[in-house]
Write a protein that holds these residues in place. Structure first.
Motif, PDB file in Angstrom:
ATOM      1  N   PHE A 387     -15.781   8.732 -12.987  1.00  0.00           N
ATOM      2  CA  PHE A 387     -15.900   8.546 -11.518  1.00  0.00           C
ATOM      3  C   PHE A 387     -14.722   8.131 -11.003  1.00  0.00           C
ATOM      4  N   GLU A 388     -14.045   7.144 -11.369  1.00  0.00           N
ATOM      5  CA  GLU A 388     -13.003   6.679 -10.600  1.00  0.00           C
ATOM      6  C   GLU A 388     -11.764   7.676 -10.918  1.00  0.00           C
ATOM      7  N   ARG A 389     -11.706   8.177 -12.272  1.00  0.00           N
ATOM      8  CA  ARG A 389     -10.532   9.264 -12.477  1.00  0.00           C
ATOM      9  C   ARG A 389     -10.835  10.472 -11.580  1.00  0.00           C
ATOM     10  N   GLU A 390     -11.745  11.078 -11.253  1.00  0.00           N
ATOM     11  CA  GLU A 390     -12.068  12.038 -10.457  1.00  0.00           C
ATOM     12  C   GLU A 390     -12.140  11.616  -9.094  1.00  0.00           C
ATOM     13  N   ALA A 391     -12.339  10.525  -8.594  1.00  0.00           N
ATOM     14  CA  ALA A 391     -12.104  10.167  -7.367  1.00  0.00           C
ATOM     15  C   ALA A 391     -10.591  10.069  -7.019  1.00  0.00           C
ATOM     16  N   ILE A 392      -9.894   9.720  -7.793  1.00  0.00           N
ATOM     17  CA  ILE A 392      -8.457   9.535  -7.624  1.00  0.00           C
ATOM     18  C   ILE A 392      -7.660  10.946  -7.603  1.00  0.00           C
ATOM     19  N   LEU A 393      -8.211  11.641  -8.624  1.00  0.00           N
ATOM     20  CA  LEU A 393      -7.566  13.032  -8.570  1.00  0.00           C
ATOM     21  C   LEU A 393      -7.853  13.849  -7.658  1.00  0.00           C
ATOM     22  N   SER A 394      -9.306  13.779  -7.056  1.00  0.00           N
ATOM     23  CA  SER A 394      -9.618  14.319  -5.930  1.00  0.00           C
ATOM     24  C   SER A 394      -8.839  14.059  -4.443  1.00  0.00           C
ATOM     25  N   ALA A 395      -8.379  12.781  -4.294  1.00  0.00           N
ATOM     26  CA  ALA A 395      -7.816  12.316  -3.333  1.00  0.00           C
ATOM     27  C   ALA A 395      -6.334  12.595  -3.307  1.00  0.00           C
ATOM     28  N   ILE A 396      -5.853  12.839  -4.551  1.00  0.00           N
ATOM     29  CA  ILE A 396      -4.327  13.328  -4.606  1.00  0.00           C
ATOM     30  C   ILE A 396      -4.232  14.605  -4.281  1.00  0.00           C
ATOM     31  N   ALA A 397      -5.287  15.383  -4.837  1.00  0.00           N
ATOM     32  CA  ALA A 397      -5.106  16.842  -4.540  1.00  0.00           C
ATOM     33  C   ALA A 397      -5.566  17.104  -2.947  1.00  0.00           C
ATOM     34  N   ALA A 398      -6.429  16.405  -2.353  1.00  0.00           N
ATOM     35  CA  ALA A 398      -6.700  16.666  -0.937  1.00  0.00           C
ATOM     36  C   ALA A 398      -5.610  16.197  -0.067  1.00  0.00           C
ATOM     37  N   THR A 399      -4.665  15.456  -0.468  1.00  0.00           N
ATOM     38  CA  THR A 399      -3.316  14.775   0.218  1.00  0.00           C
ATOM     39  C   THR A 399      -2.254  15.648  -0.184  1.00  0.00           C
ATOM     40  N   GLY A 400      -2.230  16.651  -0.781  1.00  0.00           N
ATOM     41  CA  GLY A 400      -1.280  17.635  -1.147  1.00  0.00           C
ATOM     42  C   GLY A 400      -0.286  16.809  -2.193  1.00  0.00           C
ATOM     43  N   GLY A 401      -0.697  15.918  -2.676  1.00  0.00           N
ATOM     44  CA  GLY A 401       0.205  15.102  -3.705  1.00  0.00           C
ATOM     45  C   GLY A 401       1.063  14.038  -3.109  1.00  0.00           C
ATOM     46  N   GLU A 402       0.520  13.554  -1.697  1.00  0.00           N
ATOM     47  CA  GLU A 402       1.091  12.453  -1.286  1.00  0.00           C
ATOM     48  C   GLU A 402       0.270  11.174  -1.591  1.00  0.00           C
ATOM     49  N   ILE A 403       0.996  10.218  -2.492  1.00  0.00           N
ATOM     50  CA  ILE A 403       0.428   9.358  -2.921  1.00  0.00           C
ATOM     51  C   ILE A 403      -0.089   8.178  -2.101  1.00  0.00           C
ATOM     52  N   GLY A 404       0.873   8.068  -1.219  1.00  0.00           N
ATOM     53  CA  GLY A 404       0.526   6.927   0.043  1.00  0.00           C
ATOM     54  C   GLY A 404      -0.720   7.394   0.950  1.00  0.00           C
ATOM     55  N   ALA A 405      -0.972   8.594   1.169  1.00  0.00           N
ATOM     56  CA  ALA A 405      -1.914   9.411   1.815  1.00  0.00           C
ATOM     57  C   ALA A 405      -3.359   9.068   1.068  1.00  0.00           C
ATOM     58  N   ALA A 406      -3.127   9.439  -0.522  1.00  0.00           N
ATOM     59  CA  ALA A 406      -4.325   9.238  -1.273  1.00  0.00           C
ATOM     60  C   ALA A 406      -4.901   8.158  -1.413  1.00  0.00           C
ATOM     61  N   ILE A 407      -3.756   7.012  -1.508  1.00  0.00           N
ATOM     62  CA  ILE A 407      -4.261   5.455  -1.609  1.00  0.00           C
ATOM     63  C   ILE A 407      -5.135   5.290   0.015  1.00  0.00           C
ATOM     64  N   ASP A 408      -4.709   5.664   0.836  1.00  0.00           N
ATOM     65  CA  ASP A 408      -5.170   5.274   2.167  1.00  0.00           C
ATOM     66  C   ASP A 408      -6.660   5.926   2.226  1.00  0.00           C
ATOM     67  N   ARG A 409      -6.677   7.356   1.757  1.00  0.00           N
ATOM     68  CA  ARG A 409      -7.745   7.843   1.630  1.00  0.00           C
ATOM     69  C   ARG A 409      -9.022   7.218   0.757  1.00  0.00           C
ATOM     70  N   LEU A 410      -8.617   6.704  -0.507  1.00  0.00           N
ATOM     71  CA  LEU A 410      -9.428   5.944  -1.371  1.00  0.00           C
ATOM     72  C   LEU A 410      -9.828   4.596  -0.842  1.00  0.00           C
ATOM     73  N   GLY A 411      -8.923   3.882  -0.012  1.00  0.00           N
ATOM     74  CA  GLY A 411      -9.174   2.757   0.613  1.00  0.00           C
ATOM     75  C   GLY A 411      -9.187   1.748  -0.261  1.00  0.00           C
ATOM     76  N   ILE A 412      -8.189   1.686  -1.171  1.00  0.00           N
ATOM     77  CA  ILE A 412      -8.044   0.560  -2.159  1.00  0.00           C
ATOM     78  C   ILE A 412      -6.564   0.061  -1.869  1.00  0.00           C
ATOM     79  N   PRO A 413      -6.275  -1.141  -2.322  1.00  0.00           N
ATOM     80  CA  PRO A 413      -4.892  -1.863  -2.085  1.00  0.00           C
ATOM     81  C   PRO A 413      -3.953  -0.859  -3.020  1.00  0.00           C
ATOM     82  N   ARG A 414      -2.694  -0.685  -2.894  1.00  0.00           N
ATOM     83  CA  ARG A 414      -1.880   0.011  -3.589  1.00  0.00           C
ATOM     84  C   ARG A 414      -1.571  -0.558  -5.221  1.00  0.00           C
ATOM     85  N   LYS A 415      -1.576  -1.849  -5.087  1.00  0.00           N
ATOM     86  CA  LYS A 415      -1.644  -2.466  -6.536  1.00  0.00           C
ATOM     87  C   LYS A 415      -2.798  -2.090  -7.401  1.00  0.00           C
TER      88      LYS A 415
END
Length: 435
Positions: A387-415
Motif C-alpha cells: 500500500f505504501e509503495r502504491e501511495a507514493i507512486l500515485s502521489a508522484i504521478a499525480a504531481t507530475g514528478g514534483e517530489i516536494g508536491a508529492a510529499i505535501d500530497r502524502l502529508g508526511i515529513p520529508r525525512k
C-alpha cells in the motif's frame, strides 16, 4: 447428535485400559468429543490454556498422579475444569483438591449419570469462561486500535499508559471526536491495579434530567459513581455537561465522597474525563474549579490528519479485526481503497477509518480488484508495504514528478518520505521520468 451439536470436548486421563475405553464410550454416547490419554504426562503436553474442553482424570496413576496433573493445569489455566475420579482411599485428598479449585470428584465405582452431569456442568462453565476471555481479548484489541502506529505522538501515549496506570492521578484526555479518547482511558484502566474493579462510564452530554443526575450521585446501590468503587469513573464529554452537573462533580472529586440526605459515603475512584480540544470547546466550557481538579495530567489524542504515516498500519490492523469479527477473509487491497487511504482527511478519525475497514471487508468500498487476489494471503507487513509503495507512486504521478508536491500530497515529513522510498526500493529518477 450431529457434529454441530456436540456437547464439548473431554480429555480423559485413565491408566486402566478397560475403564478408559468404557468411560470414553459413555461420554461419546452422551455427545462429547473424547480424546484419551493413558497417563498424565502426555495429557499435560496436549492440554494448553486454549484447550476448549474439560479434563476428567483418575487420581492414582503411575509417573504422575491426577492431583499433580490438576495442580500443573491450574497453573496453566485456573479456569480449566478438572473432574477427579477417585478410589475410596483418595476421597479425603480429593476433597482438599476441590478446595484448591478442582471442579468435582467422583468415587469409584461411579454412577454413569453422575459423570455425565458433572461433565455437562463443567463444560457449561468452560464455555462461559472461554467466551468471557474472547470478549476481553476483543475489548483489549479494540482499545489498542487507537494506539496503533509509529508516529511520535502515538508512541508517547503508549509509553504514558505504563507510567499512569497505577497512579491515582485524575486525567483529562482531549481530542477531536473519534480519535479514541475512551479507548485510551480503558487501556489505562486495564493496565493498572484498578482493572480488577469496574470502569463506570458516564455520558455527561446525555444526562437528560434531575432524576438521572440524582441516580448518578446516589449513595446506595451499584449504579452511578458508587458503582466505580476502587475502579475508574470515566466522565465522557465533560465539556458538554451542564454547569449544575459540573458543580456537583467538582464537589465529589474534591471530597472523594458522596453526600446523601443522612449519610456520607467515601469513594475510592480514579477519575478520567474527556473533552474536545480547548480551541474547539472554548475556554469556559469546563468550570475552572473542575478543570483544575481534573487536569493534573492532560493527554491529547491527535487526529489522523496529523499522523498520516499511521493510516496504512492502522487500517491493516482494523481490517484484520473486522475480518475476524465478521468471519470473512481479508480481501485484496483495491484501487478505490488505496485512493481513499492516501487522499482522505478522515474528519471522523479512527472511528471513521474503522467503519471504512468494515465496508472494505464486506466488499463495499466501491471497487473489486480481482487482479490483486493474491494480496489476501500475503503477510500483514507485506500488504502494508504494498500500500505504501502504491501511495507514493500515485502521489508522484499525480504531481507530475514534483517530489516536494508529492510529499505535501502524502502529508508526511520529508525525512519519512525518503526513508520509505529507500526501504521500499523506489527509484525516484525512473519514477520522475515516467511522470
Amino acid at each position: 447428535m450431529s457434529a454441530t451439536e456436540r456437547a464439548g470436548r473431554v480429555a480423559l486421563v485413565e491408566d486402566d485400559d478397560d475403564l478408559r475405553l468404557s468411560t470414553a464410550q459413555l461420554l461419546t454416547l452422551a455427545g462429547f468429543d473424547v480424546v484419551t490419554f493413558p497417563a498424565a504426562p502426555p495429557a499435560l503436553l496436549a492440554i494448553d490454556a486454549d484447550f476448549d474442553g474439560i479434563v476428567v482424570t483418575d487420581v492414582r496413576m503411575p509417573h504422575m498422579s491426577g492431583i499433580e496433573l490438576f495442580r500443573l493445569l491450574r497453573e496453566r489455566d485456573p479456569t480449566l475444569p478438572v473432574v477427579l475420579v477417585t478410589g475410596h482411599a483418595d476421597v479425603e485428598t480429593a476433597v482438599e483438591t476441590i478446595k484448591a479449585g478442582a471442579w468435582d470428584f467422583l468415587s469409584k465405582p461411579f454412577d454413569p449419570d453422575a459423570l455425565i452431569a458433572a461433565a455437562t456442568r463443567a463444560m457449561a462453565a468452560r464455555t462461559l469462561a472461554l467466551e468471557n476471555r474472547r470478549l476481553r481479548a476483543e475489548a483489549a484489541a479494540g482499545e489498542r486500535a487507537a494506539l496503533v502506529g509509529r508516529s511520535p505522538a502515538i508512541a508517547r501515549l503508549r509509553d504514558m499508559i505504563g507510567v499512569l496506570a497505577d497512579t491515582d492521578i485524575d486525567l483529562l484526555i482531549e481530542g477531536e471526536t473519534g480519535t479514541g479518547k475512551e479507548l485510551l482511558a480503558r487501556a489505562i484502566h486495564r493496565a493498572g491495579r484498578r482493572a480488577r474493579h469496574r470502569f463506570v462510564s458516564v455520558a455527561c452530554a446525555a444526562l437528560p434530567g434531575q432524576a438521572i443526575e440524582d441516580e448518578l450521585f446516589a449513595t446506595v446501590g451499584d449504579r452511578g459513581i458508587v458503582g466505580a468503587q476502587r475502579g475508574t469513573l470515566f466522565l465522557d464529554d465533560i465539556d458538554q455537561a451542564s454547569r449544575g452537573l459540573q458543580g456537583r462533580l467538582t464537589q465529589v472529586i474534591e471530597d472523594r465522597a458522596l453526600r446523601g440526605p443522612r449519610d456520607v459515603v467515601p469513594i475510592d475512584v480514579r477519575v478520567i474525563a474527556t473533552a474536545a480540544e480547548e480551541a474547539q470547546r472554548g475556554a469556559e466550557a469546563i468550570a475552572p474549579g473542575l478543570l483544575y481538579r481534573l487536569a493534573a495530567v492532560r493527554l491529547r489524542m491527535p487526529p489522523l490528519r496529523e499522523r498520516r504515516e499511521d493510516v496504512p498500519l492502522l487500517f491493516a490492523y482494523l481490517v484484520d479485526l473486522s475480518a475476524a469479527r465478521l468471519r470473512r477473509g481479508v480481501p485484496p487491497l483495491t484501487h478505490a481503497a488505496r485512493d481513499m487511504l492516501a487522499q482522505h482527511d478522515w474528519p471522523g478519525n479512527v472511528r471513521e477509518l474503522a467503519h471504512f475497514a468494515d465496508r472494505f471487508v464486506l466488499g463495499l468500498d466501491g471497487e473489486s480488484d480481482a487482479a490483486g487476489d493474491s494480496d489476501a494471503t500475503r503477510p500483514l507487513p507485506e500488504r502494508i508495504a504494498a500500500f505504501e509503495r502504491e501511495a507514493i507512486l500515485s502521489a508522484i504521478a499525480a504531481t507530475g514528478g514534483e517530489i516536494g508536491a508529492a510529499i505535501d500530497r502524502l502529508g508526511i515529513p520529508r525525512k519519512t518520505f525518503y526513508y520509505k522510498v529507500q526501504r521500499l526500493g523506489i527509484d525516484l529518477r525512473t519514477v520522475r521520468g515516467q511522470g
